[in-house]
Scaffold this active site. Structure first.
Site, PDB file in Angstrom:
ATOM      1  N   ASP A 232       5.842  13.447   0.356  1.00  0.00           N
ATOM      2  CA  ASP A 232       6.870  12.647   1.006  1.00  0.00           C
ATOM      3  C   ASP A 232       7.897  13.539   1.735  1.00  0.00           C
ATOM      4  O   ASP A 232       8.366  14.531   1.161  1.00  0.00           O
ATOM      5  CB  ASP A 232       7.595  11.829  -0.074  1.00  0.00           C
ATOM      6  CG  ASP A 232       8.654  10.903   0.492  1.00  0.00           C
ATOM      7  OD1 ASP A 232       8.268   9.923   1.139  1.00  0.00           O
ATOM      8  OD2 ASP A 232       9.851  11.168   0.275  1.00  0.00           O
ATOM      9  N   GLU A 294       3.731  14.141   4.938  1.00  0.00           N
ATOM     10  CA  GLU A 294       4.414  13.166   5.800  1.00  0.00           C
ATOM     11  C   GLU A 294       5.224  13.980   6.799  1.00  0.00           C
ATOM     12  O   GLU A 294       6.321  14.442   6.497  1.00  0.00           O
ATOM     13  CB  GLU A 294       5.342  12.250   4.990  1.00  0.00           C
ATOM     14  CG  GLU A 294       5.858  11.120   5.863  1.00  0.00           C
ATOM     15  CD  GLU A 294       7.141  10.467   5.353  1.00  0.00           C
ATOM     16  OE1 GLU A 294       7.463   9.374   5.819  1.00  0.00           O
ATOM     17  OE2 GLU A 294       7.845  11.068   4.510  1.00  0.00           O
TER      18      GLU A 294
END
Ligand code: NOJ
Length: 576
Positions: A232, A294
């Site tokens: 993330d 990401e």
């Protein structure tokens, strides 16, 4: 790929030292020369709150996912990435983790997780966890301790700074979720930094104890058999230690703050050292555990760095957000971005993604209101027939809509509350999966679901689309099956065709045995006729249609001299 080469070199050295030839060496070599599993994979993102509820509380859960594994198998999915299902106060719906090594009771238990992984494995589906490493929840025990004094053992585990003066944060840095990135803590009489919500304090990655604790946590999941991680917000791990102000730019953002650059807050070179060490750690496990990033980055040159450039020693698959989030449905831009991903990443493997839980779905972003289905089918053709690994989001395969809240009172996602009405939040793309036309679309037995089911569920659902040969679901299944079975689509070289065409993006894929597939995608509502025969070696050549979308009524045999495409149509054909 770097890990494959590394393995080969190590194997070769061991064997040549022992004897000039050994059977183990040959066996290992042939095994290791096989591509890593993720290279040809279709990865399916599951937002666990919204996929399938098994206990009637109106929120999806792990046992719900397990119940739907046969569906995913039938669709052709190789791996699922589950958005965070760890214990969390749910301020950011799971991206605020209060315990990295457990499952939130709302989603089930660790035993449910193990059962899900085991059942997935029986179906050849791998499980990828979401690793949120930039920040924890403010309810994580690490933060509670860190916030308790300036002298506790974890006092330096988060980014703490003195203010500039009474009531004044250390600098002008903004949170990407609105307003100052600094929150005052009276106990320490200091501010802590949060790139996201106030309840998501940033970990201090300059402290080696943090890296050690986080890597141990990753090992906990790798030991449990997960196939890898989606990392993330990975470019936000580090901040510039000088704490200089960010540049103020003209205008205001959607939260009413002044626009600012973010160069001191993200994409700092220090991130790469951590990723290299993480790569080495993951490589100590068998089966090519994958590291996906990401990575919203400004261009493909920046993206290349996240693979480790020519060294290939960082992420396997940093997400390419250039293609799927290109703002305009424009043939030239798409061609350029697809070609860039093919040619500017030092032979690494692209990962294309058009949809996720943070952005309105692609039909909403690119749709013209008339040809939405054709546009979505054409985008799926790009996703599954280019050379990239394909990442899709639950519900894409049935063309689930984006249902933007119509009043502030409806909004669940906090950024939609802070930013209303300019920023309406991300609820629209997170609505419950539409399985059938019954109560709550078959997502839950409880009609009161955490977000309302989208209004079109009686028509747009898995059950109805399974029966319709022209449905989006069957288009997805067809493309995924082709990608798996056709050697040129599976692994063939890719070459752009007709590169001057302003309306149609086309390419060929060539299998090792020389068989050629041609793909063409129209970016316009005007019917198009394109010609590929010269590029493919001579006039009068024909091809056999394997798949065609857009309602062109494509014939089985097409003349490569004049291939017709309907509005936003696409075609995949094998050259005879
Ligand atoms: C990116 C995630 O995809 C998003 O949903 C989340 O809000 C932020 N990172 C913060 O973790």
């Amino acid at each position: 790929m770097w890990s494959l080469n590394k393995g080969l070199v190590a194997g070769f050295l061991t064997c040549t030292l022992g004897s000039l030839w050994c059977a183990r060496c040959v066996a290992q070599e042939s095994q290791q020369s096989a591509d890593p599993w993720w290279k040809h994979a279709v990865i399916y993102e599951i937002y666990p709150r919204s996929f399938q509820d098994s206990n009637g509380d109106g929120i999806g859960d792990l046992n719900g996912i397990t119940q739907r594994l046969d569906y995913l198998k039938d669709l052709g999915v190789d791996a699922i990435w589950i958005a965070p299902c760890y214990p969390s106060p749910q301020v950011d719906f799971g991206y605020d983790i209060s315990d990295y090594q457990n499952i939130d009771p709302m989603y089930g238990t660790l035993a449910d997780f193990d059962r899900l992984t085991a059942e997935a494995k029986k179906r050849n589906i791998r499980v990828i966890m979401d690793a949120v490493l930039n920040h924890t929840s403010d309810k994580h025990a690490w933060f509670t301790e860190s916030a308790s004094s300036r002298t506790n053992p974890k006092s330096d585990w988060y980014v703490w700074r003195d203010g500039k003066g009474p009531g004044q944060p250390p600098n002008n840095w903004l949170s990407t979720f609105g307003h100052s990135a600094w929150q005052f803590n009276p106990k320490r009489d200091q501010y802590y930094y949060h790139y996201f919500y106030i309840q998501q304090p940033d970990l201090n990655w300059r402290n080696p104890e943090v890296e050690n604790a986080v890597f141990n946590m990753l090992r906990f999941w790798l030991d449990r058999g997960v196939a890898g991680f989606r990392l993330d917000a990975i470019p936000t791990l580090f901040e510039d230690p000088s704490l200089k102000d960010e540049k103020v730019l003209p205008g205001k953002n959607k939260f009413g703050d002044p626009n600012e650059s973010t160069e001191l807050q993200e994409n700092l070179p220090e991130c790469h050292d951590v990723i290299r060490r993480m790569r080495s750690m993951a490589d100590t496990y068998p089966d090519n555990r994958v590291l996906i990033g990401e990575t919203y980055l400004p261009n493909v040159e920046e993206l290349d760095k996240w693979y480790g450039g020519e060294k290939h020693d960082e992420l396997d698959l940093p997400m390419d957000m250039q293609v799927g989030f290109e703002p305009k449905l424009d043939a030239n831009e798409f061609r350029k971005r697809i070609s860039d991903a093919e040619t500017k990443i030092h032979g690494s493997h692209p990962l294309f993604v058009f949809d996720n839980h943070d952005n309105p779905r692609s039909a909403y972003r690119y749709g013209d209101g008339v040809h939405n289905k054709a546009i979505d089918q054409m985008l799926a053709t790009i996703l599954f027939t280019t050379r990239s690994t394909a990442l899709m989001y639950y519900g894409d395969e049935i063309e689930m809509p984006t249902t933007v809240p119509t009043s502030k009172a409806q909004v669940k996602d906090p950024i939609g509350i802070t930013g209303w009405p300019k920023e309406k939040g991300r609820d629209g793309e997170r609505t419950p999966m539409q399985w059938n036309g019954s109560t709550a679309a078959g997502f839950s037995t409880n009609p009161k679901t955490w977000l309302p089911v989208a209004a079109d569920y009686k028509r747009v659902n898995v059950e109805a689309e399974s029966k319709d040969p022209d449905s989006m679901l069957n288009w997805y299944k067809k493309l995924i099956a082709l990608r798996r079975s056709n050697p040129a689509l599976h692994d063939g070289e890719m070459k752009m065709l007709d590169v001057g065409n302003q309306q149609v993006v086309a390419w060929s894929r060539t299998a090792p045995d020389g068989k050629v597939i041609v793909v063409a995608c129209s970016f316009t509502a005007q019917p198009q006729v394109v010609s590929f025969d010269t590029a493919l070696g001579g006039s009068g050549k024909t091809a056999t249609t394997l798949a065609a979308s857009g309602g062109a009524g494509q014939k089985n045999a097409v003349n490569l001299n004049s291939v017709s495409l309907a509005a936003f149509g696409s075609i995949v054909a094998e050259v005879n």
